[in-house]
Design an enzyme around this catalytic site. Structure first.
Site, PDB file in Angstrom:
ATOM      1  CB  SER A 275      -0.916   0.019   1.220  1.00 51.95           C
ATOM      2  OG  SER A 275      -1.591  -1.209   1.359  1.00 51.95           O
TER       3      SER A 275
HETATM    4  N1  SAH Z   1      -0.583  -5.150   3.999  1.00 52.06           N
HETATM    5  C1  SAH Z   1       0.235  -5.412   2.831  1.00 52.06           C
HETATM    6  C2  SAH Z   1      -0.441  -5.061   1.507  1.00 52.06           C
HETATM    7  C3  SAH Z   1      -1.545  -5.961   1.237  1.00 52.06           C
HETATM    8  S1  SAH Z   1      -2.044  -6.176  -0.438  1.00 52.06           S
HETATM    9  C4  SAH Z   1       1.588  -4.750   2.917  1.00 52.06           C
HETATM   10  O1  SAH Z   1       1.868  -4.038   3.876  1.00 52.06           O
HETATM   11  O2  SAH Z   1       2.404  -4.982   2.014  1.00 52.06           O
HETATM   12  C5  SAH Z   1      -3.335  -7.319  -0.055  1.00 52.06           C
HETATM   13  C6  SAH Z   1      -2.867  -8.702   0.293  1.00 52.06           C
HETATM   14  O3  SAH Z   1      -4.018  -9.439   0.709  1.00 52.06           O
HETATM   15  C7  SAH Z   1      -2.265  -9.472  -0.856  1.00 52.06           C
HETATM   16  O4  SAH Z   1      -1.008  -9.932  -0.514  1.00 52.06           O
HETATM   17  C8  SAH Z   1      -3.238 -10.634  -1.079  1.00 52.06           C
HETATM   18  O5  SAH Z   1      -2.608 -11.830  -1.495  1.00 52.06           O
HETATM   19  C9  SAH Z   1      -3.840 -10.778   0.301  1.00 52.06           C
HETATM   20  N2  SAH Z   1      -5.140 -11.458   0.363  1.00 52.06           N
HETATM   21  C10 SAH Z   1      -6.181 -11.390  -0.506  1.00 52.06           C
HETATM   22  N3  SAH Z   1      -7.199 -12.169  -0.068  1.00 52.06           N
HETATM   23  C11 SAH Z   1      -6.804 -12.716   1.116  1.00 52.06           C
HETATM   24  C12 SAH Z   1      -7.402 -13.586   2.064  1.00 52.06           C
HETATM   25  N4  SAH Z   1      -8.639 -14.077   1.905  1.00 52.06           N
HETATM   26  N5  SAH Z   1      -6.698 -13.939   3.161  1.00 52.06           N
HETATM   27  C13 SAH Z   1      -5.441 -13.462   3.354  1.00 52.06           C
HETATM   28  N6  SAH Z   1      -4.819 -12.641   2.498  1.00 52.06           N
HETATM   29  C14 SAH Z   1      -5.487 -12.263   1.394  1.00 52.06           C
END
Ligand code: SAH
Length: 233
Positions: A80
């Site tokens: 993000s």
């Molecule tokens: N917080 C992260 C950015 C997240 S991007 C950072 O600091 O880098 C969103 C993430 O959510 C992605 O890696 C994606 O694979 C994950 N994601 C999507 N659906 C999910 C689920 N049901 N459970 C866990 N992770 C999930």
């Protein structure tokens, strides 16, 4: 390509960067992207100055790690934008003693920021390779209060529940029901809620088992994919 002051400084001595340069870039990021846009919590600001965001990315992306944007992580996912990390963290209103659940570990950067500001962080990622990579950085940086798991975060982490704070960093049509159930009374949940292309960042406060909505701002996140989220990427 957008090229801001942070990028320019780093490019000048790209091959000879040391930790001082990155600290300088981090301070610039905090001053120009975060404080200037209204983030006030001094603890959040200190954590954003401290956590080495670039280390959560591939070395080839270090030169833009402190730019004002979300960046690709691989596997179609993103880390993000720094401002969004700061806003979400500030909305959680962390005092230092909370147990926090994060859904969507991604790079692990947000988990590290949360770990600076709370007692324990539980973070769930759906993609094994991302979780593995994040785990390595988190271990190298010495965080012992971050617990990681691979799985469907829309189911929450029942064995570790309840949580004082929950942060969902991927977008869903609504906060998943099992996750809401794992929020403590008087707890705060922050999540991007909306359709696949645009969402509102919402802050929900649990009071007597009900969720009160306290805040909203537009945002765009990758989809939350799982049983209580979107069914496909
Ligand atoms: N917080 C992260 C950015 C997240 S991007 C950072 O600091 O880098 C969103 C993430 O959510 C992605 O890696 C994606 O694979 C994950 N994601 C999507 N659906 C999910 C689920 N049901 N459970 C866990 N992770 C999930």
């Amino acid at each position: 390509m957008k090229c801001n002051a942070a990028t320019l400084i780093l490019r000048e001595d790209y091959r000879h960067t040391d930790t001082m340069d990155f600290q300088r870039l981090r301070n610039l990021m905090v001053d120009t992207q975060i404080i200037s846009r209204g983030v006030k919590d001094p603890r959040v600001i200190a954590a954003m100055r401290k956590v080495p965001r670039h280390l959560f990315m591939d070395e080839s992306a270090w030169y833009k790690a402190y730019d004002d944007m979300a960046l690709p992580l691989g596997e179609g996912q993103t880390i993000s934008q720094p401002y969004m990390v700061a806003v979400m963290t500030e909305l959680l209103d962390l005092g230092g003693d909370e147990r926090v659940l994060e859904i969507g570990t991604g790079s692990g950067y947000q988990a590290a920021v949360l770990a600076e500001l709370s007692r324990e962080v539980y973070t769930i990622e759906r993609v094994q390779s991302l979780s593995d990579r994040a785990g390595k950085v988190i271990a190298e940086l010495g965080y012992v209060n971050i617990h990681m798991k691979v799985g469907d975060g829309t189911l929450g982490w029942p064995e570790a529940a309840p949580f004082d704070r929950i942060l969902i960093t991927a977008a869903a049509p609504a906060a998943p029901e099992p996750v809401v159930d794992q929020l403590s009374e008087a707890g705060i949940l922050v999540a991007p809620v909306g359709d696949r292309f645009s969402q509102q960042l919402v802050k929900l406060l649990k009071q007597r088992g009900k969720l009160l909505e306290e805040y909203q701002t537009p945002c765009v996140f990758v989809p939350l994919v799982g049983e209580y989220g979107w069914k496909t990427d």
